[in-house]
Scaffold this motif. Structure first.
Motif, PDB file in Angstrom:
ATOM      1  N   SER A  65       7.093  45.826  38.841  1.00 26.91           N
ATOM      2  CA  SER A  65       6.346  45.920  40.092  1.00 26.91           C
ATOM      3  C   SER A  65       5.959  44.547  40.604  1.00 26.91           C
TER       4      SER A  65
ATOM      5  N   SER B 105      -3.547  48.347  40.020  1.00 25.10           N
ATOM      6  CA  SER B 105      -2.448  47.712  39.284  1.00 25.10           C
ATOM      7  C   SER B 105      -2.767  46.251  38.966  1.00 25.10           C
ATOM      8  N   ASP B 108      -5.072  46.423  35.988  1.00 29.79           N
ATOM      9  CA  ASP B 108      -4.280  46.741  34.791  1.00 29.79           C
ATOM     10  C   ASP B 108      -3.523  45.516  34.293  1.00 29.79           C
TER      11      ASP B 108
END
Lengths: 317, 432
Positions: A65, B105, B108
């Protein structure tokens, strides 16, 4: 040792009658440049083309990502890509863009280029004006046309007899037409430049001979100009193919790939997967598909056209 | 011999150059030392609201040794740009975000600084904000963001002059009234509702409200938690049917897909009187104020989204963005300076400046500044709206992780323009 050998084979360095002799007719490889001369370009190519290409190939087998470390997932991205209807559609769209781009830009740029190669009055001024769109960035051009095409406050609002309700960018046909038109507006000057240069290289003696034989302007254009421009046409078409495959900014700003997925061409699909969904694995896989296709098309064009034989169109004169 | 020497040198030089470039390319990661000295960068969503951010930064820089630099990133590409740079040496020290899902994210990946220690030193960093809003940037019990800008409920804006000329006395309170108004305006040759569908997210707002009114806020909450079955429920189909009914009634005209909000197209429709209504976040006010000041002051009207009879959702429910947040990059070179900058977000000056451009900060001291707003009536209306809302639903495209937003926005725009039907939309949402 090699030095002396090379020196012996090499003709006199400065001056001398050989100086103006065309390379290749001397019959030996004596004057061929060594690999050293290609070294800077090779290093540059390796660093900025090969290394990223390998990195992309590796990434296409991972899930990433953009944060942290990529995770290896094998062929998962590739399987998903082949099952993705948008991917297949995007390839068709890209092909359509390339074909329409070539069909619209080539005839116009040949005519303009041949015309600009002449010595008519005001030619230089008009050529300079035609050249302006090429000086603008794609982003600026897209923003400009986006504003001009606003259905309520732009051109369509003033010319409803032509544009109807002005929903030009909201229909697939309209959006594709706009993108092709903007591409033509933007890149015709560039291809015109190629043809202008090439047309100036055609020896006037050919036209003089044709005139004596009684050939008119059209006949001269078809029988002399076009065949003489063959290599330039090939060059120009290859550039259009590669350019068409990587068209991106205009799509992003003008249509955002829409309506729906109506103008989601492969390069935009790649951007969307990598930088909107943050799925760099799938994005890399699409990038590789693009590399393979554009390389294949380039090779095919070069092969079919006999361009690889490096024959000059002047040969036999 | 000379020639060989030259070759050797050039090879060595080329290799050194190549190596240097490669090294430069690999020095990513932490890279704290490559950050500029005495400078911190704020990555900011670029729009009309940036004037206040710049003012706050100027005020901060006047007294601070570490200077803050504002990096405005065009709105539509903000999230992409942030995700691309956040893990590189050019990452911002402080960055704008939507809290919750939008930074999960990053948290994380251990890129965001937990603010709990700062809150312990200065409890105001937490206590000065409405708890329900502060909570939206708390992840796994740790605070990762300080509310900034204003709360952004989506409201139904109108051009009061157009409505008056058409004989519409008040903004629609019910769905039936909305449909009736659409018909009146359409018959007069006016686009009933301006919609910047080219941006896609303005279209999504219609889905968020109609779904919330018809099915209640629970449907989306369940869907977000993975229960995709709810998209095929009767309520979902009813909501989709109503959206279809509205579009087919010509509520948005026929060229909405060519109009954008971000380039000013849709707001201009409303301001120029070519459209009667526009459903938009509360930032519509500051947008109109900067583009069409006179219109914003006198003609711009606003109301709540209409009630839907028989729906499961409370008529006072809101959708939009509860607030935006500033978070701090864990790798920042000057965490103390960043903390001091965040303290400005509950200052009186900040609240006053925000209120002046029509934004509504979620600090506890906001209420006492409402009279000083550019339009006190608008500020109070919005404040009460937020205060009385039983539920304030975060926009779908922010609540879902980024990989889902392309699917959502494509499905929404395709359904609106008739490229897919109810089943197509349900299938797309169930694929998330």
């Amino acid at each position: 040792m090699t030095t002396t050998l090379a020196n012996r084979r090499r003709p006199a360095r400065a001056g001398g009658p050989e100086r103006g002799r065309p390379a290749g007719r001397s019959g030996s490889s004596a004057s061929r440049p060594g690999f050293v001369w290609a070294l800077p370009a090779s290093i540059f190519f390796g660093l900025f083309a090969l290394v990223p290409l390998i990195a992309v190939a590796v990434l296409s087998f991972t899930r990433w990502s953009g944060l942290g470390d990529p995770k290896f997932v094998g062929l998962k991205n590739w399987e998903a890509l082949f099952a993705d209807p948008v991917m297949l559609q995007s390839l068709w769209l890209s092909l359509l863009f390339i074909v329409l781009g070539i069909v619209t830009q080539t005839p116009l740029s040949i005519l303009l280029g041949v015309w600009a190669a002449g010595n008519q009055k005001n030619r230089a001024i008009l050529s300079a004006i035609y050249f302006v769109p090429l000086l603008l960035s794609s982003a600026a051009i897209s923003v400009l046309w986006r504003a001009l095409l606003d259905p309520n406050f732009g051109i369509p609002g003033q010319m409803s007899w032509l544009f109807g309700d002005g929903n030009v960018l909201g229909t697939q046909t309209g959006a594709i037409a706009v993108l092709i038109f903007v591409g033509m507006w933007q890149f015709t000057p560039f291809h015109t430049l190629i043809y202008q240069g090439a047309a100036r290289q055609i020896p006037p003696v050919l036209y003089q001979a044709a005139s004596i034989d009684g050939a008119g302007t059209v006949r001269q254009f078809v029988s002399i100009t076009l065949p003489q421009l063959k290599n330039s046409i090939i060059t120009s078409v290859i550039l259009m193919v590669v350019g068409g495959l990587t068209t991106f900014e205009t799509v992003l700003i003008l249509t955002n790939g829409g309506p729906g997925t109506g103008t989601t061409i492969t390069a935009f699909h790649m951007y969307q997967e990598a930088f909107r969904r943050f799925d760099f694995g799938t994005g890399s896989a699409i990038a590789l598909v693009l590399v393979v296709i554009s390389t294949a098309i380039s090779f095919a064009v070069v092969r079919v056209s006999g361009y690889d034989k490096m024959r000059s169109s002047m040969e036999g004169l | 011999m000379n020639k060989h020497g030259w070759v050797a040198r050039s090879i060595a030089g080329g290799a050194a150059l190549a190596l240097g470039l490669t090294m430069a390319g690999c020095s990513g990661g932490s890279g704290a030392s490559s950050r500029p000295e005495n400078e911190i960068h704020v990555a900011m969503y670029g729009d009309a609201g940036n004037t206040v951010e710049q003012k706050m930064i100027d005020a901060f820089n006047a007294t601070s040794q570490v200077k803050v630099v504002l990096d405005k990133i065009p709105g539509a590409e903000y999230q992409s740009k942030l995700q691309t740079i956040i893990d590189t040496p050019t990452a911002p020290d402080i960055f704008f975000n939507w809290g919750g899902g939008s930074i999960k994210s990053f948290v994380d990946a251990d890129l965001v600084l937990p603010l709990d220690d700062f809150v312990k030193e200065d409890p105001q960093l937490k206590d000065a904000f409405l708890p329900s809003v502060f909570e939206k940037a708390v992840i796994d019990g740790k605070a990762y963001g300080i509310p900034m800008r204003g709360t952004q409920p989506v409201m139904l804006f109108n051009n009061s002059k157009v409505l008056a000329d058409a004989g519409i006395a008040a903004p629609p309170a019910t769905w039936e009234e909305l449909l009736a108004d659409v018909k009146i305006l359409k018959d007069k040759g006016i686009t009933p509702i301006a919609l910047g569908a080219g941006d896609r997210w303005p279209t999504l707002m219609w889905f968020e409200y109609i779904y919330d009114r018809v099915a209640g806020e629970g449907l989306f909450q369940k869907a977000l938690q993975g229960d995709t079955g709810v998209w095929a429920s009767p309520e979902s189909r009813k909501a989709l049917g109503m959206i279809r009914e509205l579009v087919d009634a010509g509520a948005f005209g026929t060229n909405f897909d060519s109009v954008k909000f971000t380039d000013g197209g849709a707001p201009a429709l409303l301001a120029s009187g070519k459209a009667g209504f526009e459903l938009m976040g509360s930032w519509e006010y500051s947008t109109q104020q900067s583009n069409n000041a006179a219109f914003a002051a006198d003609v711009l009207g606003y109301s709540e989204f209409p009630k839907i009879e028989g729906g499961l959702g409370d008529a006072n429910n809101l959708v939009g963005n509860p607030n935006n947040f500033y978070s701090i990059n864990k790798n920042t070179r000057y965490p103390e300076a960043a903390r001091d900058f965040l303290k400005l977000m509950y200052s009186d000056q900040f609240v006053q400046e925000q209120v002046a451009i029509g934004n509504l900060p979620t600090t506890t001291n906001t209420e006492k500044f409402l009279d000083k707003a550019a339009d006190p009536e608008y500020a109070k209306y919005q404040f009460n709206l937020v205060k009385e809302a039983p539920s304030f639903q975060l926009s779908w495209d922010q609540a879902y992780p980024p990989e889902a937003t392309v699917t959502i926005l494509t499905a929404v725009s395709q359904f609106f323009s008739g490229q897919i039907d109810e089943d197509g939309f349900i299938k797309a949402m169930q694929s998330l």
